[in-house]
Write a protein that holds these residues in place. Structure first.
Motif, mmCIF file in Angstrom:
data_model
loop_
_atom_site.group_PDB
_atom_site.id
_atom_site.type_symbol
_atom_site.label_atom_id
_atom_site.label_comp_id
_atom_site.label_asym_id
_atom_site.label_seq_id
_atom_site.Cartn_x
_atom_site.Cartn_y
_atom_site.Cartn_z
ATOM 1 N N ARG A 33 0.834 -1.204 0.000
ATOM 2 C CA ARG A 33 0.000 0.000 0.000
ATOM 3 C C ARG A 33 0.873 1.261 0.000
ATOM 4 N NH1 ARG A 33 -4.271 -0.614 4.387
ATOM 5 N NH2 ARG A 33 -4.772 -2.346 3.030
ATOM 6 N N THR A 34 1.948 1.234 0.758
ATOM 7 C CA THR A 34 2.860 2.385 0.820
ATOM 8 C C THR A 34 3.527 2.635 -0.529
ATOM 9 O OG1 THR A 34 3.315 1.898 3.144
ATOM 10 C CG2 THR A 34 4.875 3.329 2.009
ATOM 11 N N TRP A 35 4.022 1.564 -1.161
ATOM 12 C CA TRP A 35 4.685 1.725 -2.455
ATOM 13 C C TRP A 35 3.702 2.135 -3.541
ATOM 14 C CZ3 TRP A 35 9.508 2.698 -2.651
ATOM 15 C CH2 TRP A 35 10.376 2.168 -1.713
ATOM 16 N N ILE B 214 12.026 12.218 -11.468
ATOM 17 C CA ILE B 214 13.024 11.233 -11.895
ATOM 18 C C ILE B 214 13.637 10.539 -10.685
ATOM 19 C CG2 ILE B 214 15.306 10.970 -12.969
ATOM 20 C CD1 ILE B 214 14.460 13.211 -14.914
ATOM 21 N N PHE B 215 14.000 11.305 -9.682
ATOM 22 C CA PHE B 215 14.582 10.726 -8.473
ATOM 23 C C PHE B 215 13.600 9.786 -7.784
ATOM 24 C CE2 PHE B 215 15.044 10.909 -3.839
ATOM 25 C CZ PHE B 215 16.298 10.327 -3.715
ATOM 26 N N LEU B 216 12.358 10.206 -7.652
ATOM 27 C CA LEU B 216 11.341 9.379 -7.013
ATOM 28 C C LEU B 216 11.073 8.111 -7.821
ATOM 29 C CD1 LEU B 216 9.505 9.219 -4.559
ATOM 30 C CD2 LEU B 216 7.783 10.506 -5.834
ATOM 31 N N SER B 217 11.091 8.214 -9.130
ATOM 32 C CA SER B 217 10.894 7.037 -9.985
ATOM 33 C C SER B 217 12.007 6.018 -9.802
ATOM 34 C CB SER B 217 10.830 7.446 -11.452
ATOM 35 O OG SER B 217 9.751 8.289 -11.684
ATOM 36 N N PHE B 218 13.253 6.469 -9.792
ATOM 37 C CA PHE B 218 14.372 5.550 -9.567
ATOM 38 C C PHE B 218 14.309 4.923 -8.181
ATOM 39 C CE2 PHE B 218 16.763 7.821 -13.030
ATOM 40 C CZ PHE B 218 16.808 6.728 -13.873
ATOM 41 N N PHE B 219 13.925 5.712 -7.188
ATOM 42 C CA PHE B 219 13.797 5.200 -5.824
ATOM 43 C C PHE B 219 12.730 4.105 -5.752
ATOM 44 C CE2 PHE B 219 11.852 5.440 -1.572
ATOM 45 C CZ PHE B 219 12.966 5.098 -0.818
ATOM 46 N N GLY C 106 11.040 -0.529 -4.432
ATOM 47 C CA GLY C 106 9.661 -0.982 -4.359
ATOM 48 C C GLY C 106 9.220 -1.940 -5.433
ATOM 49 N N ASN C 107 10.062 -2.173 -6.417
ATOM 50 C CA ASN C 107 9.691 -3.039 -7.528
ATOM 51 C C ASN C 107 9.387 -4.463 -7.063
ATOM 52 O OD1 ASN C 107 9.259 -3.602 -10.288
ATOM 53 N ND2 ASN C 107 11.310 -4.474 -10.427
ATOM 54 N N ALA C 108 10.191 -4.989 -6.152
ATOM 55 C CA ALA C 108 9.987 -6.360 -5.666
ATOM 56 C C ALA C 108 8.677 -6.496 -4.899
ATOM 57 C CB ALA C 108 11.158 -6.776 -4.781
#
Length: 85
Positions: free
Chosen positions: A5-7, A34-39, A44-46
């Protein structure tokens, strides 16, 4: 479930910031997006795409089994030979 939910919330915030940056054209906001997307991608991808990644990995393993079987068949030369009775 709380982590997912957080991600998800961070991902939607990033999408909203991206649309805002496009509409008002503020350059520092682009860098924040851009920074938030990379983070999100790195950390959070997993969590966000766990089921998708598992299905993709399973399909890839099945593909490799078929590919190895085809290679073995071609290597042995049994692909077009008829069996004699």
């Amino acid at each position: 479930m709380n982590q997912k939910r957080t991600w998800t919330a961070l991902l939607f915030l990033d999408i909203i910031l991206f649309l805002l940056a496009l509409s008002i054209n503020i350059v520092p906001l682009y860098f924040l997006v851009i920074f938030l997307s990379f983070f999100i991608y790195k950390n959070g991808n997993a969590v966000l795409f766990k089921e998708y990644d598992e299905r993709k990995k399973q399909k890839y393993e099945e593909y490799k089994v078929v590919q190895n079987a085809v290679k073995e068949t071609i290597r042995k030369g049994n692909i077009l030979k008829k069996k004699e009775l």
